[in-house]
Scaffold this motif. Structure first.
Motif, PDB file in Angstrom:
ATOM      1  N   UNK A 142     -33.582  26.671  19.568  1.00  0.00           N
ATOM      2  CA  UNK A 142     -34.261  27.494  18.531  1.00  0.00           C
ATOM      3  C   UNK A 142     -33.902  27.044  16.884  1.00  0.00           C
ATOM      4  N   UNK A 143     -33.348  28.100  16.840  1.00  0.00           N
ATOM      5  CA  UNK A 143     -33.195  28.500  15.591  1.00  0.00           C
ATOM      6  C   UNK A 143     -32.837  27.248  15.367  1.00  0.00           C
ATOM      7  N   UNK A 144     -30.968  26.696  15.460  1.00  0.00           N
ATOM      8  CA  UNK A 144     -31.160  25.124  15.712  1.00  0.00           C
ATOM      9  C   UNK A 144     -31.488  24.204  14.531  1.00  0.00           C
ATOM     10  N   UNK A 145     -32.996  23.890  15.729  1.00  0.00           N
ATOM     11  CA  UNK A 145     -34.257  22.799  15.697  1.00  0.00           C
ATOM     12  C   UNK A 145     -34.933  23.572  14.717  1.00  0.00           C
ATOM     13  N   UNK A 146     -35.563  25.160  14.331  1.00  0.00           N
ATOM     14  CA  UNK A 146     -36.009  25.082  13.206  1.00  0.00           C
ATOM     15  C   UNK A 146     -35.439  25.249  11.491  1.00  0.00           C
TER      16      UNK A 146
END
Ligand code: ASP
Length: 441
Positions: A190-194
């Motif tokens: 999720x962090x990488x997507x954000x």
């Protein structure tokens, strides 16, 4: 303004004291405008993780058992955090209705996702940030791939560079709008997507270790942290068992060349590990290898058949048998008259007999032997391609430690050399390799 996405793992948000550290880290750099959080993790070794409790509640409710006991623990953890942070108890009211949803049979992924949901709601309120629900913006396609449009949608949601956003990790929704989670530890994804959606200059992943270590600390005493590692190297390390960072989380940021820094919430003064698209010349020269990673629990099926190499399509037929039974294979070392297939033991569960039977019937090998409890160890490093003698060093170290090497594999990329050893030799082998490459240089 340049922005940094900061993701905090379960131990970094385990209680009010940890969340206060999160607030200090966010405040220390104005570029840290997008915060992604996990569900509260364990505070002590023997404590249960909130996500595990949520799965338990779901499974108990599905069996028609009372969820009173595990739910009280979940409620207690959030109530304590709300109290420690001085948050309005109104946030807890939502937990009561969630209990009703569990009892009425909500989906398993939805149940698990509420750990991150409530965690993010509370942290947003504490930091004075805007809560972002990933279910509204991230679409997870069947098979786990991210719908490309998610980046645009989430990018728009995180559009104001001045604002502070707090997004829940670990979940999104399927094309029909139902909540679905990533695999365990998926808040890293999720962090990488954000980071990609917001066009961040850096993705900081805050955890409870000071970066990625060169070897497993359970096997090697005080292994050195890695200062800098490339995307390709980290993929190999993570796949081969080095934990800390979810191996799928690299994909969204790698495509955009956004570097990742792994840092320790409890020691923010330490630099941690930088994962970068391109290693700096200094770090390339520093050590011959990036690290050593490995896993136990492999089974090897070794076939021998004379003139095997002359039989067209033999490998294809062999792997086809595994595929027909839905068993993925890890490696296929071969020689003139023999081929071995390495498989994770858990994938073979109950299928070993059937597979061997099929192989004997369809391929008629001269012999078929099954070796159990093998470990694979990867010595990883981009520098290896320019260094002569790495393989010699590996085998000398293993020889000195009296470890018998069962299989060897070097990928064409020369990013790693993988050796297979008996499970009982695993720890000794990793220790010997670390000593040879790092401790003794
Ligand atoms: N809470 C989830 C888990 O325990 C996801 C995460 O923490 O990244 O796996």
């Amino acid at each position: 303004m340049e922005r940094i996405v900061v993701k905090f793992g379960g131990s970094s948000v385990a209680d009010g004291k940890q969340i206060a550290k999160v607030a200090a880290i966010v405040a220390a750099d104005r570029r840290r405008r997008i915060v992604v959080v996990s569900a509260p993790g364990k505070r002590r070794e023997e404590e249960r993780k909130l996500t595990d409790l949520l799965y338990l509640c779901h499974d108990m409710a599905a069996l028609g058992t009372s969820i009173a006991e595990p739910f009280a623990e979940i409620y207690g953890r959030f109530a304590l955090i709300a109290d420690q942070l001085g948050l309005s108890p109104a946030l807890l009211d939502q937990l009561d209705s969630f209990r009703g949803e569990l009892e009425q049979g909500c989906g398993r992924d939805y149940a698990a996702s509420r750990g991150e949901y409530f965690s993010a709601r509370m942290i947003a309120s504490y930091l004075g940030g805007e809560f972002v629900d990933p279910a509204d913006h991230i679409t997870i396609l069947p098979g786990g791939r991210i719908d490309e449009d998610s980046y645009r949608a989430l990018g728009e949601r995180l559009g104001d560079p001045e604002r502070l956003y707090v997004m829940a990790g670990f979940y999104g929704s399927d094309p029909a709008g139902r909540v679905v989670t990533f695999s365990r530890g998926g808040s890293d994804i999720s962090g990488a997507i954000a980071a990609r959606a917001a066009g961040a200059v850096l993705y900081e992943n805050w955890t409870d270790t000071s970066g990625i270590l060169m070897a497993d600390p359970r096997l090697v005493k005080n292994p050195r942290p890695i200062e800098e590692i490339s995307f390709r190297e980290i993929r190999e390390m993570a796949y081969m068992g080095a934990s800390v960072f979810h191996d799928e989380a690299i994909v969204p940021v790698r495509e955009k060349g956004i570097p990742i820094r792994i840092r320790n919430t409890n020691r923010p003064e330490e630099p941690g590990t930088l994962i970068t698209p391109q290693l700096s010349p200094a770090s390339l020269g520093e050590t011959e290898i990036a690290g050593i990673a490995g896993r136990r629990g492999f089974v090897m099926l070794c076939l021998e058949k004379s003139l095997l190499s002359k039989e067209k399509g033999f490998l294809h037929r062999l792997l086809g048998i595994f595929e027909e039974h839905g068993v993925g294979c890890e490696q296929c070392p071969s020689s003139i008259d023999s081929i071995s297939v390495l498989v994770e033991a858990c994938r073979l569960d109950g299928l070993e007999e059937v597979l061997c039977e099929e192989i004997r019937r369809r391929l008629r090998p001269d012999s078929l032997v099954v070796e159990r409890d093998l470990a694979l160890i990867a010595v990883v490093g981009e520098g290896m391609v320019r260094t002569i003698g790495i393989a010699a060093k590996i085998f000398a170290a293993l020889h000195k430690a009296a470890v018998n090497v069962r299989v060897i594999n070097q990928g064409a990329s020369e990013m790693n050399i993988i050796v297979g050893v008996a499970g009982e030799d695993y720890a000794r082998a990793v220790g010997a390799l670390y000593a040879a490459f790092v401790a003794e240089g």
